[in-house]
Design a protein around this motif. Structure first.
Motif, PDB file in Angstrom:
ATOM      1  N   LYS B 255       0.825  -1.207   0.000  1.00 50.19           N
ATOM      2  CA  LYS B 255       0.000   0.000   0.000  1.00 50.19           C
ATOM      3  C   LYS B 255       0.858   1.255   0.000  1.00 50.19           C
ATOM      4  O   LYS B 255       0.563   2.230  -0.703  1.00 50.19           O
ATOM      5  CB  LYS B 255      -0.954  -0.014   1.197  1.00 50.19           C
ATOM      6  CG  LYS B 255      -2.126  -0.930   0.909  1.00 50.19           C
ATOM      7  CD  LYS B 255      -3.237  -0.822   1.909  1.00 50.19           C
ATOM      8  CE  LYS B 255      -4.330  -1.817   1.522  1.00 50.19           C
ATOM      9  NZ  LYS B 255      -4.934  -2.460   2.675  1.00 50.19           N
ATOM     10  N   ALA B 258       2.105   1.688  -3.401  1.00 49.79           N
ATOM     11  CA  ALA B 258       1.051   2.175  -4.293  1.00 49.79           C
ATOM     12  C   ALA B 258       0.820   3.667  -4.093  1.00 49.79           C
ATOM     13  O   ALA B 258       0.438   4.384  -5.020  1.00 49.79           O
ATOM     14  CB  ALA B 258      -0.242   1.401  -4.029  1.00 49.79           C
ATOM     15  N   GLU B 265       8.097  -3.309  -2.661  1.00 50.75           N
ATOM     16  CA  GLU B 265       6.883  -4.064  -2.315  1.00 50.75           C
ATOM     17  C   GLU B 265       7.239  -5.407  -1.704  1.00 50.75           C
ATOM     18  O   GLU B 265       6.406  -6.051  -1.119  1.00 50.75           O
ATOM     19  CB  GLU B 265       6.072  -4.369  -3.577  1.00 50.75           C
ATOM     20  CG  GLU B 265       5.529  -3.186  -4.304  1.00 50.75           C
ATOM     21  CD  GLU B 265       4.959  -3.624  -5.629  1.00 50.75           C
ATOM     22  OE1 GLU B 265       3.718  -3.705  -5.724  1.00 50.75           O
ATOM     23  OE2 GLU B 265       5.750  -3.926  -6.542  1.00 50.75           O
TER      24      GLU B 265
END
Ligand SMILES: Nc1ncnc2c1ncn2[C@@H]1O[C@H](COP(=O)(O)OP(=O)(O)O)[C@@H](O)[C@H]1O
Ligand SMILES: [Mg+2]
Lengths: 280, 288
Positions: B255, B258, B265
């Motif tokens: 998240k 993102a 990640e």
């Protein structure tokens, strides 16, 4: 091995027998047991056997399962048969050795007893196979409801019986699990001297008893938390109703009782000599 | 050749009854020496069944289990030998304790192996050390211990047999975070010190990320994927399709990524997260 103990298990299928009122099943199983004990000759016994087999077929319970359910009583059947063969001295002597004389009467008596015990068990297991524990309690509750007027609280007794029945499969699973776990630690339950094997019961029974006690406490607490207080005045979600199938079963049971009585009178108490001669 | 290997392994419970359940369907897995394999999958996917087949407790409906390339069912002796070489610790093993003292319970397995008294004693002490049971607790009654302690005694009861492959079925389920941590720690310790293989069945992705060198994902009686921790957690969509998730920390970092923060990640444990944050704070960019 342990999975073979199927007594007290419910076999959820959808058959006419499964849908019968549990009271009907309880009562008529009881009637059948009385009649198979009353049956006093091979013809009425055969009649009982045919009726029991018909019930088994209608119930859709696989014959294999029913036969497997008989395994635990095999021992009793063998012992009974042996005693009959040794002690009954009527009929034609067939073989004799040492102090034992085997006669045709003994063999026939053994066969007769085997049929009686086998089908007595078949019909009793049929009752638990086709009746779920809930409907069994329901049935027991209602059948014995009149006893509450005598001051006997049958609700508690049926609850105890239901819980006992309900926990048979759980305990069997548990035994299986403990055996597997101890086997993983190299325990050998299958071979060795009797003394060694008896010793192997400790790793099995100590955890089993411990867990059963723990479970009993947990269940008691859970029931108390949900306000169980002996079940007096308890109502049920599915009220029992007498349906067409139950009337049919009642009619058939009456016919069955009449049939056995008729055959009993007509053929008389069986006589080994007579039966043997006609059989030859 | 793998140390332990299955060949189209299938298992059906209650064959020929209306209750029959296919618990395993043509499963092929391999366990190499010295690796920690995590088996994940939701309840009922066949994990426990597979574990019981691996040490020969259950007899497969079809297919074979091979140890060093030999069928574990080729002879009775081989099956018994496999029981000792592949040590299985069941789920909730604390319910199988039975001896009067902790020491006796840990010694049960080695005694069954027919080892000498000194050897049994040595193994009990070594196993107890792995699981962090101090020697002064040896004379305690196992039922007097706490849940987490009982669990560790039970695990010691399997470790004391010094299996080449240690299988633990959901060893952390039902434990508090501290208990979990201790169990994971001891698994890693055992592998590092002995160079033996460990198979861990787990529900917890956080646990898996922490210790596994390889992951097997089971779904609906079959093996759905196998691969390294990274390879498996990279497929988070596929995992969520079958009701599994990636570790919480991975989700957090996905998240953050993102949102445009310069973090990777591919973070699976809190340790990695710690290092990653430190790196980013020092002014590094994404290096993935
Ligand atoms: N002793 C048993 N008898 C019948 N069915 C079982 C038994 N044990 C497990 N099963 C069934 O086999 C399937 C796989 O179970 P299991 O191997 O315990 O899965 P998991 O460990 O992944 O939760 C499940 O559908 C379960 O209901
Ligand atoms: Mg499981």
């Amino acid at each position: 091995m342990l999975k073979d103990i199927t007594i007290g298990q419910y076999f959820p299928l959808n058959s006419v027998i499964h849908r019968l009122d549990p009271r009907v099943k309880l009562l008529y199983t009881f009637v059948f047991i009385i009649m198979i004990v009353v049956a006093n000759n091979f013809v009425s016994m055969l009649f009982c056997v045919i009726c029991a087999l018909s019930v088994t077929l209608i119930s859709k319970i696989p014959v294999k399962t029913v036969v497997k359910g008989l395994k635990p009583i095999l021992f009793i059947i063998i012992i009974t048969s042996l005693l009959q063969i040794i002690y009954v001295k009527t009929g034609v002597p067939l073989v004799s050795f040492w102090k034992i004389k085997i006669t045709s009467g003994g063999l026939l008596e053994a066969l007769f007893m085997t049929m009686r015990i086998t089908f007595l068990i078949v019909m009793s297991t049929m009752l638990t196979y086709t009746t779920s524990p809930t409907s069994m309690t329901n049935g027991l509750d209602r059948t014995f409801a009149p006893l509450s007027r005598l001051g006997i609280d049958f609700n508690i007794i049926t609850m105890i019986m239901t819980i006992a029945l309900r926990f048979i499969p759980t305990l069997i699973d548990e035994v299986d699990k403990i055996i597997s776990a101890q086997k993983s630690r190299g325990a050998n339950f299958e071979s060795g001297s009797i003394f060694k094997r008896a010793k192997m019961l400790i790793p099995l029974f100590v955890p089993l008893l411990f867990n059963a006690t723990r479970r009993a406490y947990e269940l008691a607490y859970a029931m108390t938390c949900r306000c169980y207080n002996g079940g007096k005045g308890k109502t049920t979600m599915n009220a029992l109703k007498f349906r067409a199938g139950d009337w049919t079963a009642s009619f058939l049971t009456v016919a069955f009782v009449a049939g056995v009585i008729f055959l009993n009178i007509n053929f008389g108490e069986y006589n080994a000599q007579f039966t043997f001669n006609t059989a030859v | 050749m793998a140390l332990l290997q299955t060949e189209n392994l299938s298992y059906i419970y209650g064959e020929g009854t209306p209750f029959c359940v296919t618990a395993l369907d043509k499963v092929n897995i391999e366990i190499e020496k010295g690796e920690i394999v995590a088996v994940i999958g939701h309840t009922g996917s066949g994990k426990s069944t597979l574990m019981q087949l691996l040490n020969g407790l259950l007899k497969s409906t079809a297919g074979r289990v091979l140890i060093d390339g030999e069928d574990i069912r080729s002879s009775k002796a081989k099956t018994l030998e496999t029981r000792f070489r592949v040590g299985l610790c069941f789920q909730y093993p604390e319910y199988q304790l039975f001896e009067n003292t902790v020491y006796e319970d840990i010694a049960f397995g080695p005694k069954n192996m027919g080892l000498s008294e000194e050897e049994v004693d040595k193994r009990v002490r070594v196993a107890a050390k792995y699981v962090g049971i101090p020697e002064y607790a040896f004379k305690t009654h196992p039922f007097d211990l706490s849940g987490g302690e009982k669990r560790r005694v039970a695990i010691a009861g399997v470790i004391s047999m010094e299996p080449e492959i240690l299988i633990l079925d959901e060893p952390t389920s039902g434990l508090d975070p501290r208990g979990r941590e201790q169990i994971l720690e001891l698994i890693k310790n055992y592998r590092d010190r002995t160079q033996k293989s460990v198979v861990v069945v787990s529900h917890s992705m956080n646990d898996v990320a922490k210790i596994a060198s390889r992951v097997i994902v089971m779904y609906d009686s079959k093996v759905l994927m196998t691969g390294s921790v990274q390879e498996i957690f990279d497929q988070s969509e596929k995992l969520s399709e079958i009701g599994l998730s990636v570790p919480q920390i991975t989700e957090v970092f996905a998240k953050l990524h993102a949102k445009g923060l310069p973090v990777s990640e591919k973070i699976y444990t809190t340790e990695q997260a710690f290092l990653e944050i430190k790196r980013v704070l020092k002014g590094g960019g994404v290096n993935a």
